[in-house]
Enzyme design. Structure first.
Site, PDB file in Angstrom:
ATOM      1  N   ASN A   9       2.881  -0.092  -1.219  1.00 39.52           N
ATOM      2  CA  ASN A   9       2.339  -1.379  -0.791  1.00 39.52           C
ATOM      3  C   ASN A   9       0.826  -1.204  -0.606  1.00 39.52           C
ATOM      4  OD1 ASN A   9       1.643  -3.729   0.494  1.00 39.52           O
ATOM      5  ND2 ASN A   9       2.780  -3.307   2.378  1.00 39.52           N
ATOM      6  N   TRP A  10       0.070  -1.706  -1.586  1.00 39.57           N
ATOM      7  CA  TRP A  10      -1.387  -1.496  -1.528  1.00 39.57           C
ATOM      8  C   TRP A  10      -2.061  -2.383  -0.488  1.00 39.57           C
ATOM      9  CZ3 TRP A  10      -3.723  -1.137  -7.167  1.00 39.57           C
ATOM     10  CH2 TRP A  10      -3.079  -0.091  -7.855  1.00 39.57           C
ATOM     11  N   LYS A  11      -1.341  -3.377   0.010  1.00 40.49           N
ATOM     12  CA  LYS A  11      -1.925  -4.344   0.952  1.00 40.49           C
ATOM     13  C   LYS A  11      -3.184  -4.961   0.334  1.00 40.49           C
ATOM     14  CE  LYS A  11       0.321  -1.803   4.577  1.00 40.49           C
ATOM     15  NZ  LYS A  11       0.420  -1.429   5.975  1.00 40.49           N
ATOM     16  N   HIS A  97       6.912  -8.678   5.568  1.00 42.64           N
ATOM     17  CA  HIS A  97       6.223  -7.508   6.121  1.00 42.64           C
ATOM     18  C   HIS A  97       5.683  -7.853   7.508  1.00 42.64           C
ATOM     19  CE1 HIS A  97       3.239  -4.381   6.696  1.00 42.64           C
ATOM     20  NE2 HIS A  97       3.909  -3.680   5.793  1.00 42.64           N
ATOM     21  N   GLU A  99       2.988  -7.311   8.924  1.00 41.58           N
ATOM     22  CA  GLU A  99       1.618  -7.857   8.942  1.00 41.58           C
ATOM     23  C   GLU A  99       1.635  -9.339   8.606  1.00 41.58           C
ATOM     24  OE1 GLU A  99      -0.015  -4.943   6.310  1.00 41.58           O
ATOM     25  OE2 GLU A  99       0.157  -3.437   7.899  1.00 41.58           O
ATOM     26  N   GLU A 169      10.758  -0.871   9.069  1.00 44.93           N
ATOM     27  CA  GLU A 169       9.389  -0.448   9.374  1.00 44.93           C
ATOM     28  C   GLU A 169       9.084  -0.741  10.842  1.00 44.93           C
ATOM     29  OE1 GLU A 169       6.898  -0.305   5.530  1.00 44.93           O
ATOM     30  OE2 GLU A 169       6.651  -2.276   6.409  1.00 44.93           O
ATOM     31  N   GLY A 175       0.597   2.289   9.783  1.00 48.20           N
ATOM     32  CA  GLY A 175      -0.837   2.532   9.754  1.00 48.20           C
ATOM     33  C   GLY A 175      -1.374   3.233  10.993  1.00 48.20           C
ATOM     34  N   SER A 215       3.689   5.095   8.163  1.00 49.01           N
ATOM     35  CA  SER A 215       2.991   6.386   8.157  1.00 49.01           C
ATOM     36  C   SER A 215       3.732   7.495   7.399  1.00 49.01           C
ATOM     37  CB  SER A 215       2.656   6.833   9.581  1.00 49.01           C
ATOM     38  OG  SER A 215       1.808   5.893  10.192  1.00 49.01           O
ATOM     39  N   GLY A 236       2.429   2.637   2.594  1.00 52.02           N
ATOM     40  CA  GLY A 236       1.176   1.887   2.648  1.00 52.02           C
ATOM     41  C   GLY A 236       0.000   2.787   2.292  1.00 52.02           C
ATOM     42  N   GLY A 237      -0.684   3.284   3.314  1.00 53.91           N
ATOM     43  CA  GLY A 237      -1.904   4.079   3.124  1.00 53.91           C
ATOM     44  C   GLY A 237      -1.790   5.167   2.058  1.00 53.91           C
TER      45      GLY A 237
HETATM   46  P1  PGA Z   1       1.646   2.787   6.201  1.00 54.55           P
HETATM   47  O1  PGA Z   1       2.178   1.320   5.867  1.00 54.55           O
HETATM   48  O2  PGA Z   1       2.355   3.720   5.274  1.00 54.55           O
HETATM   49  O3  PGA Z   1       0.157   2.734   5.944  1.00 54.55           O
HETATM   50  O4  PGA Z   1       1.970   3.039   7.641  1.00 54.55           O
HETATM   51  C1  PGA Z   1       3.509   1.073   5.548  1.00 54.55           C
HETATM   52  C2  PGA Z   1       3.716  -0.399   5.298  1.00 54.55           C
HETATM   53  O5  PGA Z   1       3.095  -1.188   6.009  1.00 54.55           O
HETATM   54  O6  PGA Z   1       4.485  -0.800   4.407  1.00 54.55           O
END
Ligand code: PGA
Length: 254
Positions: A9-11, A97, A99, A169, A175, A215, A236-237
């Site tokens: 997930n590149w966001k 998600h 976010e 999640e 993050g 994470s 994500g990251g």
């Molecule tokens: P993260 O994000 O790996 O940066 O914690 C995961 C996600 O939000 O899907």
């Protein structure tokens, strides 16, 4: 046996120009043999979807969007429909998600509408659930996740479960560098599977993929993926760093 799935997930990262380099370096480091053993999904921002699709056209890497709207078309400025994603060659879409729940007021109700529309358009939805830190500290994480699942899956037919993946999640792990321990994550995955069994049946719950996200990196992925009920990850990251993302993918098949 459930085939593992790793989704990046590149966001809101990478321009159209920057996405080419990242997709190429991921693609160049994954051979066909690896890609036959695991489902790999890349979810860049909308603006890079068509480029991602073209760059992965000849490989088994799948493309997914990070969101969509639940109406077919019309006066919904700024929104993207399921059929637009499908026409672009997207196979997956991330829904709900945390976010999006936190910053864009998404609710279980709208996620459920989106899920129905995604199914109608034959997209595979990665439906996200997870509790906040406060909810975990108050020991109500199971109740919260059960509620999210029950609401998001309202009126979804069991025959459509081949188009649904769940991503657990925990909000406090996204993050933040704080990962749930493999045991903590697996306990919740088992609980999610039990909840789905009660809502549907044993066949549905045994076959649904449940990803862990929050994470995940190349150092903790293998232990997480080795757990009985963790079927891969939503990354994500670390999905923005090709070496890390590739190592995470490889750790899922070892
Ligand atoms: P993260 O994000 O790996 O940066 O914690 C995961 C996600 O939000 O899907």
């Amino acid at each position: 046996m459930r085939k593992k799935l790793v989704a990046g997930n590149w966001k809101m990262n990478k321009t159209y120009q920057d996405s080419k380099k990242l997709i190429k370096s991921i693609g160049n480091n994954l051979d066909e043999d690896t890609l036959s053993k695991i489902d790999v999904v890349i979810c860049p921002p909308f603006t890079s979807l068509s480029r991602a699709r073209k760059l992965t056209n000849k490989s088994k890497i799948n493309i997914g969007a990070q969101n969509m709207y639940y109406e077919n078309d019309g006066a919904y400025t700024g929104e993207i429909s399921a059929s637009m994603l499908k026409a672009l060659g997207c196979k997956y879409v991330i829904l709900g998600h945390s976010e999006r729940r936190q910053y864009f007021s998404e609710t279980d109700f709208t996620i459920n509408l989106k899920l129905k529309k995604a199914i109608e358009n034959e997209l595979i939805s990665i439906v996200c659930v997870g509790e906040s830190l406060e909810q975990r500290e108050n020991k109500i994480q199971n109740q919260i996740v059960k509620e999210q699942l029950t609401n998001c899956l309202t009126a979804i037919d069991r025959k459509d479960f081949n188009k649904i993946v769940i991503a657990y999640e925990p909000v406090w792990a996204i993050g933040t560098g704080k990962t749930a321990t493999p045991e903590q994550a697996n306990q919740m995955h088992i609980f999610i599977r039990e909840t789905i069994e009660k809502l549907y049946n044993q066949d549905v719950s045994a076959n649904i993929k449940i990803l862990y996200g929050g994470s995940v990196n190349e150092n903790n992925s293998q232990e997480l993926f080795n757990q009985s009920d963790i079927d891969g990850g939503l990354i994500g990251g670390a999905s923005l760093k090709p070496e890390s993302f590739v190592k995470i993918i490889l750790s899922a098949i070892n």
